[in-house]
Design a protein around this motif. Structure first.
Motif, mmCIF file in Angstrom:
data_model
loop_
_atom_site.group_PDB
_atom_site.id
_atom_site.type_symbol
_atom_site.label_atom_id
_atom_site.label_comp_id
_atom_site.label_asym_id
_atom_site.label_seq_id
_atom_site.Cartn_x
_atom_site.Cartn_y
_atom_site.Cartn_z
ATOM 1 N N ARG A 11 34.372 43.731 25.828
ATOM 2 C CA ARG A 11 33.170 43.591 24.992
ATOM 3 C C ARG A 11 32.985 42.147 24.522
ATOM 4 N N LEU A 12 33.036 41.235 25.464
ATOM 5 C CA LEU A 12 32.900 39.819 25.148
ATOM 6 C C LEU A 12 31.435 39.450 24.995
ATOM 7 N N ASP A 13 31.149 38.559 24.048
ATOM 8 C CA ASP A 13 29.793 38.070 23.862
ATOM 9 C C ASP A 13 29.313 37.383 25.132
ATOM 10 N N GLU A 14 28.024 37.415 25.349
ATOM 11 C CA GLU A 14 27.440 36.759 26.524
ATOM 12 C C GLU A 14 27.690 35.255 26.519
ATOM 13 N N ASP A 15 27.836 34.670 25.327
ATOM 14 C CA ASP A 15 28.045 33.221 25.246
ATOM 15 C C ASP A 15 29.519 32.825 25.289
ATOM 16 N N ALA A 16 30.426 33.793 25.394
ATOM 17 C CA ALA A 16 31.861 33.485 25.449
ATOM 18 C C ALA A 16 32.182 32.767 26.756
ATOM 19 N N THR A 17 32.861 31.636 26.647
ATOM 20 C CA THR A 17 33.275 30.874 27.824
ATOM 21 C C THR A 17 34.753 30.552 27.713
ATOM 22 N N GLY A 18 35.399 30.421 28.841
ATOM 23 C CA GLY A 18 36.819 30.117 28.868
ATOM 24 C C GLY A 18 37.529 31.087 29.781
ATOM 25 N N VAL A 19 38.740 31.459 29.410
ATOM 26 C CA VAL A 19 39.494 32.466 30.157
ATOM 27 C C VAL A 19 39.889 33.576 29.202
ATOM 28 N N VAL A 20 39.900 34.799 29.717
ATOM 29 C CA VAL A 20 40.244 35.950 28.879
ATOM 30 C C VAL A 20 41.698 36.331 29.140
ATOM 31 N N GLY A 77 35.824 38.483 19.656
ATOM 32 C CA GLY A 77 34.563 38.947 19.090
ATOM 33 C C GLY A 77 33.777 37.750 18.589
ATOM 34 N N THR A 78 33.357 37.811 17.347
ATOM 35 C CA THR A 78 32.612 36.692 16.767
ATOM 36 C C THR A 78 33.512 35.714 16.019
ATOM 37 N N VAL A 79 34.810 36.033 15.935
ATOM 38 C CA VAL A 79 35.758 35.193 15.196
ATOM 39 C C VAL A 79 36.297 34.102 16.108
ATOM 40 N N LYS A 80 36.156 32.856 15.651
ATOM 41 C CA LYS A 80 36.702 31.707 16.373
ATOM 42 C C LYS A 80 37.766 31.082 15.502
#
Length: 90
Positions: A11-20, A77-80
């Motif tokens: 359930r990653l945000d569409e704007d999430a970038t990087g590696v999971v 999620g939304t927490v950075k």
């Protein structure tokens, strides 16, 4: 890398970038740094990560520079947040 299937699974945000992160060894430095499945590693040492190869290269560079830890920017999620990953010899 963040694939559509992983984006949906975690359930990653569409704007999430990087590696999971898809797995973390119990008791490892990664676990101590707060890495869990579904966490996105967006940056290492203030440099954006776009692929697993980028991540490996940045960690290798940090080890070569004799740093004791690498600074990670994580997103869940939304927490950075920022976290330090202890670097070993392996």
């Amino acid at each position: 890398s963040i694939t559509p299937a992983l984006r949906e699974r975690y359930r990653l945000d569409e704007d999430a970038t990087g590696v999971v992160v898809t797995a973390v060894k119990a008791g490892s430095a990664a676990e101590e740094a707060g890495l869990r499945t579904g966490v996105v590693i967006a940056e290492v040492e203030n440099q954006k990560i776009r692929s697993p190869g980028d991540f490996e290269d940045r960690i290798a560079a940090a080890k070569k520079s004799s740093k004791g830890a690498a600074l990670l920017r994580l997103q869940r999620g939304t927490v950075k947040q920022y976290s330090a990953l202890k670097l070993g010899d392996d």
